[in-house]
Write a protein that holds these residues in place. Structure first.
Motif, PDB file in Angstrom:
ATOM      1  N   ARG A   1     -14.277   4.477   4.929  1.00 34.00           N
ATOM      2  CA  ARG A   1     -15.410   3.865   5.629  1.00 34.00           C
ATOM      3  C   ARG A   1     -14.953   2.909   6.712  1.00 34.00           C
ATOM      4  NH1 ARG A   1     -18.762   1.773   0.525  1.00 34.00           N
ATOM      5  NH2 ARG A   1     -16.937   0.445   0.571  1.00 34.00           N
ATOM      6  N   ASP A   2     -13.786   2.295   6.487  1.00 36.50           N
ATOM      7  CA  ASP A   2     -13.281   1.312   7.445  1.00 36.50           C
ATOM      8  C   ASP A   2     -11.761   1.210   7.304  1.00 36.50           C
ATOM      9  OD1 ASP A   2     -12.836  -0.185   5.096  1.00 36.50           O
ATOM     10  OD2 ASP A   2     -14.678  -1.316   5.348  1.00 36.50           O
ATOM     11  N   ALA A   3     -11.183   0.329   8.096  1.00 35.19           N
ATOM     12  CA  ALA A   3      -9.725   0.160   8.084  1.00 35.19           C
ATOM     13  C   ALA A   3      -9.235  -0.286   6.708  1.00 35.19           C
ATOM     14  CB  ALA A   3      -9.299  -0.839   9.148  1.00 35.19           C
ATOM     15  N   ARG A   4     -10.044  -1.056   5.994  1.00 35.82           N
ATOM     16  CA  ARG A   4      -9.628  -1.551   4.673  1.00 35.82           C
ATOM     17  C   ARG A   4      -9.354  -0.387   3.718  1.00 35.82           C
ATOM     18  NH1 ARG A   4      -6.942  -5.585   2.572  1.00 35.82           N
ATOM     19  NH2 ARG A   4      -7.251  -5.601   0.355  1.00 35.82           N
ATOM     20  N   ASP A   5     -10.200   0.658   3.761  1.00 36.70           N
ATOM     21  CA  ASP A   5      -9.958   1.826   2.916  1.00 36.70           C
ATOM     22  C   ASP A   5      -8.610   2.468   3.238  1.00 36.70           C
ATOM     23  OD1 ASP A   5     -12.323   1.607   1.484  1.00 36.70           O
ATOM     24  OD2 ASP A   5     -13.348   3.225   2.547  1.00 36.70           O
ATOM     25  N   LEU A   6      -8.291   2.590   4.521  1.00 35.81           N
ATOM     26  CA  LEU A   6      -7.003   3.187   4.911  1.00 35.81           C
ATOM     27  C   LEU A   6      -5.832   2.323   4.450  1.00 35.81           C
ATOM     28  CD1 LEU A   6      -7.542   4.608   8.514  1.00 35.81           C
ATOM     29  CD2 LEU A   6      -7.039   5.880   6.422  1.00 35.81           C
ATOM     30  N   ILE A   7      -5.970   1.013   4.598  1.00 36.76           N
ATOM     31  CA  ILE A   7      -4.907   0.091   4.198  1.00 36.76           C
ATOM     32  C   ILE A   7      -4.682   0.173   2.689  1.00 36.76           C
ATOM     33  CG2 ILE A   7      -4.318  -2.372   3.996  1.00 36.76           C
ATOM     34  CD1 ILE A   7      -5.895  -2.652   6.748  1.00 36.76           C
ATOM     35  N   GLU A   8      -5.773   0.168   1.929  1.00 34.15           N
ATOM     36  CA  GLU A   8      -5.639   0.261   0.476  1.00 34.15           C
ATOM     37  C   GLU A   8      -5.096   1.627   0.062  1.00 34.15           C
ATOM     38  OE1 GLU A   8      -8.974  -1.053  -1.802  1.00 34.15           O
ATOM     39  OE2 GLU A   8      -9.155  -2.911  -0.658  1.00 34.15           O
ATOM     40  N   ALA A   9      -5.531   2.692   0.729  1.00 31.31           N
ATOM     41  CA  ALA A   9      -5.008   4.032   0.431  1.00 31.31           C
ATOM     42  C   ALA A   9      -3.504   4.066   0.689  1.00 31.31           C
ATOM     43  CB  ALA A   9      -5.725   5.086   1.274  1.00 31.31           C
ATOM     44  N   TYR A  10      -3.081   3.477   1.782  1.00 31.42           N
ATOM     45  CA  TYR A  10      -1.652   3.397   2.118  1.00 31.42           C
ATOM     46  C   TYR A  10      -0.902   2.688   0.981  1.00 31.42           C
ATOM     47  CZ  TYR A  10       2.613   2.065   4.624  1.00 31.42           C
ATOM     48  OH  TYR A  10       3.922   1.889   4.993  1.00 31.42           O
ATOM     49  N   ALA A  11      -1.416   1.519   0.580  1.00 34.68           N
ATOM     50  CA  ALA A  11      -0.730   0.725  -0.442  1.00 34.68           C
ATOM     51  C   ALA A  11      -0.657   1.472  -1.779  1.00 34.68           C
ATOM     52  CB  ALA A  11      -1.442  -0.618  -0.622  1.00 34.68           C
ATOM     53  N   TRP A  12      -1.784   2.011  -2.231  1.00 35.07           N
ATOM     54  CA  TRP A  12      -1.784   2.680  -3.534  1.00 35.07           C
ATOM     55  C   TRP A  12      -0.934   3.940  -3.523  1.00 35.07           C
ATOM     56  CZ3 TRP A  12      -2.509  -0.191  -7.362  1.00 35.07           C
ATOM     57  CH2 TRP A  12      -3.475  -1.201  -7.373  1.00 35.07           C
ATOM     58  N   SER A  13      -0.922   4.661  -2.416  1.00 39.14           N
ATOM     59  CA  SER A  13      -0.087   5.868  -2.367  1.00 39.14           C
ATOM     60  C   SER A  13       1.395   5.506  -2.440  1.00 39.14           C
ATOM     61  CB  SER A  13      -0.386   6.706  -1.121  1.00 39.14           C
ATOM     62  OG  SER A  13       0.006   6.044   0.062  1.00 39.14           O
ATOM     63  N   HIS A  14       1.770   4.397  -1.822  1.00 40.21           N
ATOM     64  CA  HIS A  14       3.175   3.952  -1.863  1.00 40.21           C
ATOM     65  C   HIS A  14       3.539   3.420  -3.242  1.00 40.21           C
ATOM     66  CE1 HIS A  14       4.778   4.391   2.257  1.00 40.21           C
ATOM     67  NE2 HIS A  14       3.486   4.536   2.522  1.00 40.21           N
ATOM     68  N   LEU A  15       2.648   2.644  -3.852  1.00 35.87           N
ATOM     69  CA  LEU A  15       2.921   2.135  -5.195  1.00 35.87           C
ATOM     70  C   LEU A  15       3.043   3.286  -6.197  1.00 35.87           C
ATOM     71  CD1 LEU A  15       0.533  -0.939  -5.105  1.00 35.87           C
ATOM     72  CD2 LEU A  15       3.020  -1.041  -5.446  1.00 35.87           C
ATOM     73  N   ALA A  16       2.157   4.260  -6.095  1.00 35.60           N
ATOM     74  CA  ALA A  16       2.217   5.424  -6.997  1.00 35.60           C
ATOM     75  C   ALA A  16       3.550   6.143  -6.852  1.00 35.60           C
ATOM     76  CB  ALA A  16       1.058   6.378  -6.706  1.00 35.60           C
ATOM     77  N   ALA A  17       3.983   6.330  -5.613  1.00 33.84           N
ATOM     78  CA  ALA A  17       5.239   7.038  -5.355  1.00 33.84           C
ATOM     79  C   ALA A  17       6.440   6.263  -5.895  1.00 33.84           C
ATOM     80  CB  ALA A  17       5.400   7.286  -3.863  1.00 33.84           C
ATOM     81  N   GLU A  18       6.381   4.946  -5.845  1.00 33.83           N
ATOM     82  CA  GLU A  18       7.483   4.138  -6.363  1.00 33.83           C
ATOM     83  C   GLU A  18       7.560   4.180  -7.886  1.00 33.83           C
ATOM     84  OE1 GLU A  18       7.759   0.118  -4.916  1.00 33.83           O
ATOM     85  OE2 GLU A  18       7.307   0.746  -2.860  1.00 33.83           O
ATOM     86  N   LEU A  19       6.421   4.314  -8.533  1.00 35.36           N
ATOM     87  CA  LEU A  19       6.387   4.275  -9.994  1.00 35.36           C
ATOM     88  C   LEU A  19       6.533   5.632 -10.667  1.00 35.36           C
ATOM     89  CD1 LEU A  19       3.524   1.675 -10.546  1.00 35.36           C
ATOM     90  CD2 LEU A  19       5.977   1.346 -10.915  1.00 35.36           C
ATOM     91  N   ASP A  20       6.286   6.710  -9.917  1.00 37.71           N
ATOM     92  CA  ASP A  20       6.249   8.029 -10.545  1.00 37.71           C
ATOM     93  C   ASP A  20       6.851   9.082  -9.622  1.00 37.71           C
ATOM     94  OD1 ASP A  20       5.650  10.392 -11.884  1.00 37.71           O
ATOM     95  OD2 ASP A  20       3.494  10.060 -11.903  1.00 37.71           O
ATOM     96  N   PRO A  21       7.931   9.737 -10.055  1.00 41.96           N
ATOM     97  CA  PRO A  21       8.566  10.741  -9.200  1.00 41.96           C
ATOM     98  C   PRO A  21       7.631  11.907  -8.848  1.00 41.96           C
ATOM     99  CG  PRO A  21       9.727  10.544 -11.313  1.00 41.96           C
ATOM    100  CD  PRO A  21       8.638   9.539 -11.311  1.00 41.96           C
ATOM    101  N   ILE A  22       6.696  12.221  -9.734  1.00 40.37           N
ATOM    102  CA  ILE A  22       5.748  13.296  -9.421  1.00 40.37           C
ATOM    103  C   ILE A  22       4.836  12.869  -8.282  1.00 40.37           C
ATOM    104  CG2 ILE A  22       3.790  14.637 -10.323  1.00 40.37           C
ATOM    105  CD1 ILE A  22       5.279  14.569 -13.055  1.00 40.37           C
ATOM    106  N   GLN A  23       4.353  11.627  -8.340  1.00 38.24           N
ATOM    107  CA  GLN A  23       3.514  11.116  -7.254  1.00 38.24           C
ATOM    108  C   GLN A  23       4.306  11.067  -5.941  1.00 38.24           C
ATOM    109  OE1 GLN A  23       0.227  10.338  -7.191  1.00 38.24           O
ATOM    110  NE2 GLN A  23      -0.001  10.922  -9.320  1.00 38.24           N
ATOM    111  N   ALA A  24       5.595  10.799  -6.042  1.00 35.68           N
ATOM    112  CA  ALA A  24       6.436  10.732  -4.846  1.00 35.68           C
ATOM    113  C   ALA A  24       6.558  12.095  -4.173  1.00 35.68           C
ATOM    114  CB  ALA A  24       7.818  10.194  -5.204  1.00 35.68           C
TER     115      ALA A  24
END
Length: 142
Positions: free
Chosen positions: A76-99
């Motif tokens: 809906r706005d830039a905040r959604d993109l920023i949060e999506a960026y953050a959560w996708s990176h955190l997921a990738a750091e914690l889980d090789p499958i997500q990476a």
């Protein structure tokens, strides 16, 4: 085990709700996923994001990955993109499958430099929060 019982996803959602409301990370994930997919519950992106956020905050990589997709899809706005960026990176750091998923790379393509910078800051903020929680848990009497 559920063997010999007819699947009832709406009933499953009902059973997930109480533990999710009590803070159970896995129940929160499943409830969020059910809202996201419309499986057993009416499809509702806002509710999906609400439940997935609660689960992700408890370090569930699966919730983080699905949350990133939901936020990115909603965008809906830039905040959604920023949060999506953050959560996708955190997921990738914690889980090789997500990476291994392409989610992170796709989201990055849609973020400008400032959004990436703010996303990285949000990643750092979550890591500080979790480190503080870990420190407090380690110091607590057993």
């Amino acid at each position: 085990s559920g063997q010999g019982v007819k699947q009832d996803r709406a009933e499953a959602a009902r059973w997930f709700r109480a533990p999710a409301e009590e803070g159970d990370e896995e129940a929160q994930f499943y409830l969020g996923a059910m809202y996201e997919s419309g499986c057993g519950l009416p499809q509702d992106t806002t509710e999906a994001i609400r439940w997935l956020s609660k689960s992700a905050a408890q370090r569930s990589p699966r919730a983080m990955g699905l949350l990133a997709v939901g936020l990115f899809s909603r965008a809906r706005d830039a905040r959604d993109l920023i949060e999506a960026y953050a959560w996708s990176h955190l997921a990738a750091e914690l889980d090789p499958i997500q990476a291994q998923t392409s989610t992170r790379k796709v989201i990055e393509k849609y973020c400008n430099g400032e959004q990436k910078k703010r996303g990285k800051a949000l990643v750092a903020e979550w890591k500080r929060k979790w480190a503080s929680e870990d420190k407090a848990a380690a110091a607590a009497p057993r």
